[in-house]
Design an enzyme around this catalytic site. Structure first.
Site, PDB file in Angstrom:
ATOM      1  N   SER A  38       0.837  -1.198   0.000  1.00 44.48           N
ATOM      2  CA  SER A  38       0.000   0.000   0.000  1.00 44.48           C
ATOM      3  C   SER A  38       0.870   1.245   0.000  1.00 44.48           C
ATOM      4  CB  SER A  38      -0.908   0.008   1.233  1.00 44.48           C
ATOM      5  OG  SER A  38      -1.518   1.274   1.408  1.00 44.48           O
TER       6      SER A  38
ATOM      7  N   TYR B  42      -0.960  -0.500  10.400  1.00 40.44           N
ATOM      8  CA  TYR B  42      -1.116  -0.824   8.983  1.00 40.44           C
ATOM      9  C   TYR B  42       0.075  -0.289   8.191  1.00 40.44           C
ATOM     10  CZ  TYR B  42      -3.269  -1.144   4.340  1.00 40.44           C
ATOM     11  OH  TYR B  42      -3.537  -1.441   3.023  1.00 40.44           O
TER      12      TYR B  42
END
Length: 266
Positions: free
Chosen positions: A150, A162
């Protein structure tokens, strides 16, 4: 149809589908790979969702095998590699398409349990699938591994766990790529930007209690490229290139698929 993956065996982790208005990355990749001639092992921790993907592939004349696995468990990863070899004889492509941000928060507020769960799901799972697939690829003389990362890995975001996990995915990708380059195994990552997928839109909308249409509008405005957010098809076609022999000279690459978003850093 060009059949860019003809005679290839592909394992796609997270190939089920989160409920929502649009296709998810895993299902889109599984369907596209099958259309391009691959036989696809559809892996998901929810067997019913994997079976739905399998049915969609077969309805288009493709070949697929559904398999239930929780890829944070080493035994499940070992079994999925063994099952693929038992069924198809080899593994040419592995796509690690997993990622969560459940319970994420800043360093002070995040719980130890949430941190560990996010790291296990987003990072440990990719290490474990590689652990059991790499020997198969080495024995057969090559293969392609694609990890889904990501833009959060390099951009400022509020999701600390994350972000950390996806930055580690990039490092994992490059480390394995260099270790196995001489074995003919290519390892790359897709660094996805803002995508209009169920996990992103429905997940964030529900998690933050915000209006879905307002969320979509805001995310579209954040993307430099005309048209706003990408979608699962954009992910699938980028993965198709890295899975195919067209990318035979590409390894250790972290490829942004983000509409120019990562170029805004700074």
């Amino acid at each position: 149809m060009s059949l860019r993956l003809e005679n290839k065996i592909a394992v796609i982790i997270g190939a089920g589908q989160t409920p929502g208005d649009t296709p998810g990355n895993g299902r889109a990749m599984a369907q596209l790979f099958a259309r391009e001639g691959a036989r696809v092992m559809v892996v998901d921790r929810r067997l019913d969702s994997a079976m739905e993907t399998k049915a969609l592939i077969e309805a288009e004349g493709g070949q697929a095998l559904a398999f239930e696995a929780d890829v944070i468990r080493a035994d499940d990863c070992r079994r999925l590699a063994e099952k693929c070899v038992e069924t198809y004889g080899r593994i040419d492509v592995l796509v690690n398409n997993v990622g969560i941000a459940t319970g994420d928060a800043g360093a002070v507020r995040i719980s130890e349990e949430a941190w560990d769960h996010i790291q296990a799901t987003n990072l440990k799972s990719m290490m474990l699938t590689c652990k059991f697939v790499l020997p198969v690829m080495e024995a057969q003389g090559g293969g392609s591994i694609i990890n889904i990362s990501s833009v959060a890995a390099v951009a400022p975001v509020r999701m600390l766990a994350y972000k950390t996990s996806k930055a580690a995915v990039n490092a994992l990708t490059q480390g394995i790529a260099m270790k196995y380059a001489k074995k003919g195994i290519r390892v790359n990552a897709l660094m996805l930007g803002l995508m209009n997928t169920p996990m992103a839109i429905e997940g964030i909308s529900k998690g933050l209690g915000v209006d879905k249409e307002a969320l979509i509008e805001a995310r579209n405005k954040s993307v430099p490229l005309k048209g706003g957010m990408g979608n699962a098809s954009d992910t699938a076609y980028a993965a198709l290139f890295l899975a195919s022999d067209e990318s035979r000279f590409i390894t250790a690459v972290i490829l942004p698929v983000d509409g120019g978003q990562s170029a805004k850093i700074g």
